[in-house]
Design a protein around this motif. Structure first.
Motif, PDB file in Angstrom:
ATOM      1  N   GLU A  78      27.857-108.640 -28.982  1.00  0.00           N
ATOM      2  CA  GLU A  78      26.716-109.540 -29.181  1.00  0.00           C
ATOM      3  C   GLU A  78      26.431-110.343 -27.917  1.00  0.00           C
ATOM      4  OE1 GLU A  78      25.875-111.691 -32.870  1.00  0.00           O
ATOM      5  OE2 GLU A  78      27.796-110.924 -33.630  1.00  0.00           O
ATOM      6  N   ILE A  79      27.504-110.829 -27.267  1.00  0.00           N
ATOM      7  CA  ILE A  79      27.339-111.592 -26.031  1.00  0.00           C
ATOM      8  C   ILE A  79      26.658-110.739 -24.959  1.00  0.00           C
ATOM      9  CG2 ILE A  79      28.620-112.606 -24.093  1.00  0.00           C
ATOM     10  CD1 ILE A  79      28.503-114.467 -26.444  1.00  0.00           C
ATOM     11  N   ALA A  80      27.077-109.479 -24.846  1.00  0.00           N
ATOM     12  CA  ALA A  80      26.515-108.584 -23.828  1.00  0.00           C
ATOM     13  C   ALA A  80      25.021-108.355 -24.041  1.00  0.00           C
ATOM     14  CB  ALA A  80      27.255-107.253 -23.827  1.00  0.00           C
ATOM     15  N   GLY A  81      24.553-108.515 -25.272  1.00  0.00           N
ATOM     16  CA  GLY A  81      23.145-108.297 -25.568  1.00  0.00           C
ATOM     17  C   GLY A  81      22.278-109.523 -25.386  1.00  0.00           C
ATOM     18  N   LEU A  82      22.862-110.630 -24.923  1.00  0.00           N
ATOM     19  CA  LEU A  82      22.111-111.876 -24.747  1.00  0.00           C
ATOM     20  C   LEU A  82      21.928-112.139 -23.258  1.00  0.00           C
ATOM     21  CD1 LEU A  82      23.982-113.997 -27.443  1.00  0.00           C
ATOM     22  CD2 LEU A  82      21.643-113.120 -27.614  1.00  0.00           C
ATOM     23  N   SER A  83      20.715-112.027 -22.775  1.00  0.00           N
ATOM     24  CA  SER A  83      20.453-112.142 -21.339  1.00  0.00           C
ATOM     25  C   SER A  83      20.692-113.547 -20.799  1.00  0.00           C
ATOM     26  CB  SER A  83      19.010-111.719 -21.032  1.00  0.00           C
ATOM     27  OG  SER A  83      18.084-112.538 -21.749  1.00  0.00           O
ATOM     28  N   SER A  84      20.673-114.551 -21.668  1.00  0.00           N
ATOM     29  CA  SER A  84      20.839-115.935 -21.203  1.00  0.00           C
ATOM     30  C   SER A  84      22.302-116.360 -21.120  1.00  0.00           C
ATOM     31  CB  SER A  84      20.084-116.900 -22.130  1.00  0.00           C
ATOM     32  OG  SER A  84      20.605-116.826 -23.446  1.00  0.00           O
ATOM     33  N   VAL A  85      23.241-115.475 -21.508  1.00  0.00           N
ATOM     34  CA  VAL A  85      24.667-115.812 -21.503  1.00  0.00           C
ATOM     35  C   VAL A  85      25.366-115.036 -20.393  1.00  0.00           C
ATOM     36  CG1 VAL A  85      26.818-115.862 -22.808  1.00  0.00           C
ATOM     37  CG2 VAL A  85      24.638-116.262 -23.984  1.00  0.00           C
ATOM     38  N   GLU A  86      26.042-115.772 -19.488  1.00  0.00           N
ATOM     39  CA  GLU A  86      26.814-115.170 -18.402  1.00  0.00           C
ATOM     40  C   GLU A  86      28.291-115.390 -18.677  1.00  0.00           C
ATOM     41  OE1 GLU A  86      27.146-115.389 -13.475  1.00  0.00           O
ATOM     42  OE2 GLU A  86      25.780-116.698 -14.586  1.00  0.00           O
ATOM     43  N   VAL A  87      29.133-114.434 -18.285  1.00  0.00           N
ATOM     44  CA  VAL A  87      30.567-114.501 -18.554  1.00  0.00           C
ATOM     45  C   VAL A  87      31.336-114.356 -17.247  1.00  0.00           C
ATOM     46  CG1 VAL A  87      32.517-113.445 -19.762  1.00  0.00           C
ATOM     47  CG2 VAL A  87      30.266-113.535 -20.868  1.00  0.00           C
ATOM     48  N   TRP A  88      32.277-115.273 -17.014  1.00  0.00           N
ATOM     49  CA  TRP A  88      33.218-115.143 -15.912  1.00  0.00           C
ATOM     50  C   TRP A  88      34.609-114.939 -16.510  1.00  0.00           C
ATOM     51  CZ3 TRP A  88      31.868-119.799 -12.162  1.00  0.00           C
ATOM     52  CH2 TRP A  88      30.591-119.592 -11.620  1.00  0.00           C
ATOM     53  N   LEU A  89      35.174-113.744 -16.350  1.00  0.00           N
ATOM     54  CA  LEU A  89      36.533-113.469 -16.800  1.00  0.00           C
ATOM     55  C   LEU A  89      37.518-113.692 -15.657  1.00  0.00           C
ATOM     56  CD1 LEU A  89      35.910-110.253 -18.937  1.00  0.00           C
ATOM     57  CD2 LEU A  89      36.296-112.581 -19.770  1.00  0.00           C
ATOM     58  N   ASP A  90      38.807-113.714 -15.990  1.00  0.00           N
ATOM     59  CA  ASP A  90      39.857-113.960 -14.994  1.00  0.00           C
ATOM     60  C   ASP A  90      39.553-115.225 -14.192  1.00  0.00           C
ATOM     61  OD1 ASP A  90      41.496-111.644 -15.524  1.00  0.00           O
ATOM     62  OD2 ASP A  90      39.909-110.448 -14.599  1.00  0.00           O
ATOM     63  N   SER A  91      38.992-116.219 -14.847  1.00  0.00           N
ATOM     64  CA  SER A  91      38.565-117.446 -14.176  1.00  0.00           C
ATOM     65  C   SER A  91      39.105-118.655 -14.930  1.00  0.00           C
ATOM     66  CB  SER A  91      37.033-117.516 -14.102  1.00  0.00           C
ATOM     67  OG  SER A  91      36.519-116.389 -13.391  1.00  0.00           O
ATOM     68  N   THR A  92      39.501-119.664 -14.172  1.00  0.00           N
ATOM     69  CA  THR A  92      40.161-120.830 -14.761  1.00  0.00           C
ATOM     70  C   THR A  92      39.425-122.108 -14.411  1.00  0.00           C
ATOM     71  OG1 THR A  92      42.303-119.727 -14.521  1.00  0.00           O
ATOM     72  CG2 THR A  92      42.348-122.097 -14.921  1.00  0.00           C
ATOM     73  N   ALA A  93      39.134-122.920 -15.413  1.00  0.00           N
ATOM     74  CA  ALA A  93      38.595-124.258 -15.174  1.00  0.00           C
ATOM     75  C   ALA A  93      39.753-125.146 -14.740  1.00  0.00           C
ATOM     76  CB  ALA A  93      37.932-124.798 -16.435  1.00  0.00           C
ATOM     77  N   LEU A  94      39.738-125.590 -13.482  1.00  0.00           N
ATOM     78  CA  LEU A  94      40.866-126.336 -12.922  1.00  0.00           C
ATOM     79  C   LEU A  94      40.777-127.834 -13.189  1.00  0.00           C
ATOM     80  CD1 LEU A  94      41.148-124.565  -9.445  1.00  0.00           C
ATOM     81  CD2 LEU A  94      42.490-124.124 -11.497  1.00  0.00           C
ATOM     82  N   ALA A  95      39.554-128.367 -13.194  1.00  0.00           N
ATOM     83  CA  ALA A  95      39.420-129.821 -13.347  1.00  0.00           C
ATOM     84  C   ALA A  95      38.014-130.175 -13.778  1.00  0.00           C
ATOM     85  CB  ALA A  95      39.740-130.529 -12.027  1.00  0.00           C
ATOM     86  N   VAL A  96      37.929-131.240 -14.571  1.00  0.00           N
ATOM     87  CA  VAL A  96      36.636-131.851 -14.898  1.00  0.00           C
ATOM     88  C   VAL A  96      36.613-133.190 -14.173  1.00  0.00           C
ATOM     89  CG1 VAL A  96      35.106-132.690 -16.706  1.00  0.00           C
ATOM     90  CG2 VAL A  96      36.596-130.726 -17.147  1.00  0.00           C
ATOM     91  N   PHE A  97      35.739-133.307 -13.185  1.00  0.00           N
ATOM     92  CA  PHE A  97      35.723-134.494 -12.338  1.00  0.00           C
ATOM     93  C   PHE A  97      34.878-135.605 -12.948  1.00  0.00           C
ATOM     94  CE2 PHE A  97      36.516-130.895  -9.449  1.00  0.00           C
ATOM     95  CZ  PHE A  97      37.743-131.298  -8.924  1.00  0.00           C
TER      96      PHE A  97
END
Length: 365
Positions: free
Chosen positions: A184-203
């Protein structure tokens, strides 16, 4: 130690790569983690603690702790999050890791800043469901997840779900729900996915630092930040609880259901909720003997159908019991449990021990 014949999951036809661990050449499936490859080769001790030299293995297999730390090509890494590569030289961690020397400071460069309406941290069922609803409305979203595929814990669940068909896909296996949501996500043009990615900090200025793909540092400025990063497994304090062979249900399901590695020969389960009961059934499906299960409450808290299934398959279930110790020198060799009284204290003389190589701790999130 690999599972070649599983009633639900098919072993991938992946090429093999050669790597070394402590000077010994081993084989891994291309793309699998170091921890899965080590378990597949019968290795459970990944290093020794710097304080007392006690052996260390895995606990969460989800990147949340550092118990599986090894040194790969000179860098300390989490074995459960790092793929084994051809020619990789992996060493067990002996003491504290030493960071590699850097001869010169890296050249500073401008950091890319990306502005998005919604940033979702976590590509499990919660994050994916939110992204699907927002995507249907045309809202631009970015999903950041530290795994190599979407689905979170769903990719470990080979059983059919219970409850409502409309709300939680009852009757569908978790692995298939993950595939459905990702499609379903792949069929939504407005949704982008970054895999193997880590949120390190919220500043403090509402900007999020993200390590994308393990190498590129990006700043993301969202209008809305949705944190859907899941839960952390609880553990218990008992003698021997850090021995290799003592780990959480999530780690067990990761190794058995995702990586198709026979992570145990004789398994004992602590916890009679749905997670512990279902993990016991997963073990039996993988050809692993379940020597027993203990639950501190007077009755198992999971669905009766799950408990009855284990009982029918010959698994002894000990309610009003707790774990006293995991026993062994370099890894688990047995476990000792005891009955508890109304004040939750072990009753002297009620101890019993079971020969096993793995203690699965499933006592909540």
């Amino acid at each position: 130690m690999r599972i070649e014949d599983h009633p639900i999951v098919r072993a991938p036809a992946a090429a093999e790569v050669a790597f070394t661990f402590d000077g010994r050449e081993l084989r891994a499936r291309e793309g699998e983690t170091i921890s899965a490859a080590l378990f597949a080769n019968g290795i459970r001790t990944f290093g020794h603690h710097p304080r007392d030299g006690s052996p260390q293995g895995i606990f969460c297999a989800n990147g949340q702790c550092a118990q599986c730390l090894v040194v790969a090509d000179g860098k300390p890494v989490k074995a459960c999050m790092t793929p084994a590569r051809s020619g990789m030289r992996v060493e067990p961690l002996r003491g504290l890791p030493i960071l590699p020397e850097i001869s010169a400071a890296p050249e500073l460069a401008e950091v890319e800043t990306l502005e998005v309406p919604v940033l979702i941290i976590g590509g499990g069922p919660a994050g994916l469901s939110a992204a699907i609803e927002l995507g249907k409305l045309g809202v631009r979203c970015l999903i950041v997840d530290d795994k190599d595929r979407l689905g979170g814990k769903l990719v470990l669940q080979t059983h059919r779900f219970f409850g409502s068909i409309n709300a939680v896909y009852a009757g569908t296996r978790g692995i298939d729900i993950a595939t459905r949501l990702a499609r379903e996500i792949a069929g939504l043009s407005s949704v982008e996915v970054w895999l193997d990615s880590t949120a390190l900090a919220v500043f403090g200025d509402a900007v999020v630092g993200v390590l994308r793909g393990g190498s590129e540092y990006v700043l993301v400025r969202p209008q809305v930040l949705l944190v859907a990063s899941g839960a952390r497994e609880k553990s218990l304090t008992f003698r021997g609880n850090t021995l290799p062979g003592v780990y959480g249900a999530g780690a067990f399901q990761t190794l058995v259901n995702r990586d198709l590695v026979r992570a145990a020969g004789r398994l004992f389960i602590v916890g009679g909720g749905n997670v512990g009961l279902i993990a016991g059934y997963h073990a039996l499906q993988a050809g692993i003997q379940v020597v027993g299960l203990c639950e501190a409450l007077a009755e198992c808290g999971g669905y009766k159908v799950h408990k009855d299934k284990l009982a029918r398959m010959g698994v002894p279930i000990y309610t009003s019991h707790t774990v006293l110790s995991a026993n062994g020198a370099e890894q688990v060799e047995s476990v000792t449990i005891a009955r508890i009284d109304k004040d939750w204290q072990p009753i002297p003389g009620s101890e019993r021990s079971f020969a096993c190589d793995t203690v699965l701790v499933a006592v909540g999130l």
